[in-house]
Design a protein around this motif. Structure first.
Motif, PDB file in Angstrom:
ATOM      1  N   VAL A  61       0.840  -1.203   0.000  1.00 40.33           N
ATOM      2  CA  VAL A  61       0.000   0.000   0.000  1.00 40.33           C
ATOM      3  C   VAL A  61       0.873   1.250   0.000  1.00 40.33           C
ATOM      4  O   VAL A  61       0.614   2.217  -0.735  1.00 40.33           O
ATOM      5  N   SER A  62       1.928   1.246   0.802  1.00 42.75           N
ATOM      6  CA  SER A  62       2.831   2.397   0.875  1.00 42.75           C
ATOM      7  C   SER A  62       3.540   2.630  -0.448  1.00 42.75           C
ATOM      8  O   SER A  62       3.742   3.786  -0.861  1.00 42.75           O
ATOM      9  N   PHE A  63       3.909   1.553  -1.121  1.00 45.53           N
ATOM     10  CA  PHE A  63       4.581   1.679  -2.415  1.00 45.53           C
ATOM     11  C   PHE A  63       3.655   2.316  -3.443  1.00 45.53           C
ATOM     12  O   PHE A  63       4.045   3.237  -4.165  1.00 45.53           O
ATOM     13  N   VAL A  64       2.410   1.823  -3.500  1.00 45.14           N
ATOM     14  CA  VAL A  64       1.440   2.398  -4.435  1.00 45.14           C
ATOM     15  C   VAL A  64       1.156   3.853  -4.071  1.00 45.14           C
ATOM     16  O   VAL A  64       1.047   4.721  -4.950  1.00 45.14           O
ATOM     17  N   ALA A  65       1.056   4.138  -2.773  1.00 46.23           N
ATOM     18  CA  ALA A  65       0.796   5.509  -2.326  1.00 46.23           C
ATOM     19  C   ALA A  65       1.875   6.462  -2.813  1.00 46.23           C
ATOM     20  O   ALA A  65       1.586   7.596  -3.220  1.00 46.23           O
ATOM     21  N   LYS A  66       3.105   6.026  -2.768  1.00 44.38           N
ATOM     22  CA  LYS A  66       4.217   6.868  -3.223  1.00 44.38           C
ATOM     23  C   LYS A  66       4.160   7.091  -4.728  1.00 44.38           C
ATOM     24  O   LYS A  66       4.386   8.208  -5.210  1.00 44.38           O
ATOM     25  N   LYS A  67       3.847   6.048  -5.470  1.00 43.09           N
ATOM     26  CA  LYS A  67       3.838   6.153  -6.931  1.00 43.09           C
ATOM     27  C   LYS A  67       2.682   7.007  -7.447  1.00 43.09           C
ATOM     28  O   LYS A  67       2.857   7.809  -8.361  1.00 43.09           O
ATOM     29  N   ILE A  68       1.499   6.843  -6.872  1.00 44.65           N
ATOM     30  CA  ILE A  68       0.353   7.607  -7.390  1.00 44.65           C
ATOM     31  C   ILE A  68       0.439   9.082  -7.022  1.00 44.65           C
ATOM     32  O   ILE A  68      -0.153   9.930  -7.698  1.00 44.65           O
ATOM     33  N   LEU A  69       1.183   9.403  -5.973  1.00 41.58           N
ATOM     34  CA  LEU A  69       1.385  10.810  -5.637  1.00 41.58           C
ATOM     35  C   LEU A  69       2.087  11.545  -6.772  1.00 41.58           C
ATOM     36  O   LEU A  69       1.824  12.730  -7.020  1.00 41.58           O
ATOM     37  N   GLU A  70       2.933  10.848  -7.497  1.00 44.31           N
ATOM     38  CA  GLU A  70       3.650  11.427  -8.632  1.00 44.31           C
ATOM     39  C   GLU A  70       2.691  11.848  -9.744  1.00 44.31           C
ATOM     40  O   GLU A  70       3.055  12.651 -10.600  1.00 44.31           O
ATOM     41  N   HIS A  71       1.483  11.300  -9.718  1.00 39.75           N
ATOM     42  CA  HIS A  71       0.488  11.616 -10.752  1.00 39.75           C
ATOM     43  C   HIS A  71      -0.648  12.489 -10.209  1.00 39.75           C
ATOM     44  O   HIS A  71      -1.700  12.603 -10.835  1.00 39.75           O
ATOM     45  N   GLY A  72      -0.449  13.072  -9.042  1.00 38.29           N
ATOM     46  CA  GLY A  72      -1.419  14.027  -8.515  1.00 38.29           C
ATOM     47  C   GLY A  72      -2.471  13.450  -7.599  1.00 38.29           C
ATOM     48  O   GLY A  72      -3.371  14.170  -7.169  1.00 38.29           O
ATOM     49  N   VAL A  73      -2.401  12.153  -7.279  1.00 36.51           N
ATOM     50  CA  VAL A  73      -3.358  11.556  -6.347  1.00 36.51           C
ATOM     51  C   VAL A  73      -2.837  11.768  -4.927  1.00 36.51           C
ATOM     52  O   VAL A  73      -1.758  11.286  -4.582  1.00 36.51           O
ATOM     53  N   THR A  74      -3.596  12.476  -4.110  1.00 34.78           N
ATOM     54  CA  THR A  74      -3.140  12.800  -2.763  1.00 34.78           C
ATOM     55  C   THR A  74      -3.804  11.955  -1.678  1.00 34.78           C
ATOM     56  O   THR A  74      -3.368  11.970  -0.533  1.00 34.78           O
ATOM     57  N   SER A  75      -4.863  11.232  -2.024  1.00 34.89           N
ATOM     58  CA  SER A  75      -5.482  10.306  -1.079  1.00 34.89           C
ATOM     59  C   SER A  75      -6.256   9.251  -1.856  1.00 34.89           C
ATOM     60  O   SER A  75      -6.718   9.503  -2.971  1.00 34.89           O
ATOM     61  N   PHE A  76      -6.408   8.064  -1.241  1.00 34.98           N
ATOM     62  CA  PHE A  76      -7.055   6.975  -1.978  1.00 34.98           C
ATOM     63  C   PHE A  76      -7.604   5.923  -1.022  1.00 34.98           C
ATOM     64  O   PHE A  76      -7.288   5.915   0.171  1.00 34.98           O
TER      65      PHE A  76
END
Length: 219
Positions: A61-76
């Motif tokens: 989950v932490s890995f995905v959280a880091k990667k999607i932040l690069e595309h503008g996703v700040t919460s999920f």
């Protein structure tokens, strides 16, 4: 842009009604300030599947959280598809709600998409793990999931017998109930809304088509 205690304010009200001024000014040097994306249905990414149990689900989950932040996703909401109880019991305790930051997007809570959905509209969900509310409601749900700690959203089909009491109980617990993977008619969907349902999972997908005899839920 005016910000107070982490919230963006209406500048007109602040200036004219409160006659307020900024206590601190920040020069963004020409950068664009924009709200972050919120992804409430993401099953994984970058080689990670949230529905696959492991000893380090939180790491995935932490890995995905880091990667999607690069595309503008700040919460999920990490989303689990229909799975056997053993998967929920293994995965859910490892996913915790937490705020985002430079380390990655924040986790709003888990989205449980299934297994209480329509067989006819199951889509890619494995048929052998679909469930109904045989015991009347919450007992079935808790047997499947094990715990509702850190759960933010549950997608279910409102035409299933016993679903309305579940919708009401989940809503009272502060868990968003989303309607989806369903063959419910308008009256069944409206009844779910009256009991607290407030969301639709992938609108137009895995539900009955719009027709004169079956108007869209959204209407």
């Amino acid at each position: 842009m005016w910000v107070r205690e982490g919230r963006i304010l209406d500048p007109e009200k602040l200036f004219f009604d409160e006659q307020g001024y900024a206590d601190k000014r920040v020069d963004c040097e020409g950068s664009i300030i924009a709200p972050g994306f919120i992804d409430v249905q993401i099953n994984g990414g970058y080689g990670i599947d949230f529905s696959q149990p492991s000893e380090d689900v939180s790491g995935g989950v932490s890995f995905v959280a880091k990667k999607i932040l690069e595309h503008g996703v700040t919460s999920f909401c990490p989303t689990l598809v229909t799975s056997p109880p053993a998967v929920y019991h293994k995965v859910l305790p490892q996913v915790k709600v937490h705020s985002g930051g430079q380390h990655g997007a924040g986790v709003l809570g888990v989205h449980l998409e299934g297994p209480f959905i329509s067989l006819e509209k199951k889509g890619a969900h494995p048929e052998q793990y679909l469930r109904t509310f045989q015991s009347g409601g919450m007992k079935d749900l808790l047997e499947a999931y094990g715990s509702l700690d850190n759960v933010a959203m549950v997608t279910l089909a409102p035409e299933l017998a016993g679903s309305q009491s579940v919708v009401r109980e989940l809503s009272q617990r502060g868990i968003t109930v989303s309607l989806g993977h369903s063959v419910a008619n308008l009256s069944q969907a409206e009844e779910a809304v009256e009991h607290g349902a407030s969301f639709i999972t992938h609108l137009f997908n895995a539900m009955l088509p719009v027709s004169p005899t079956c108007p869209l839920w959204l209407v």
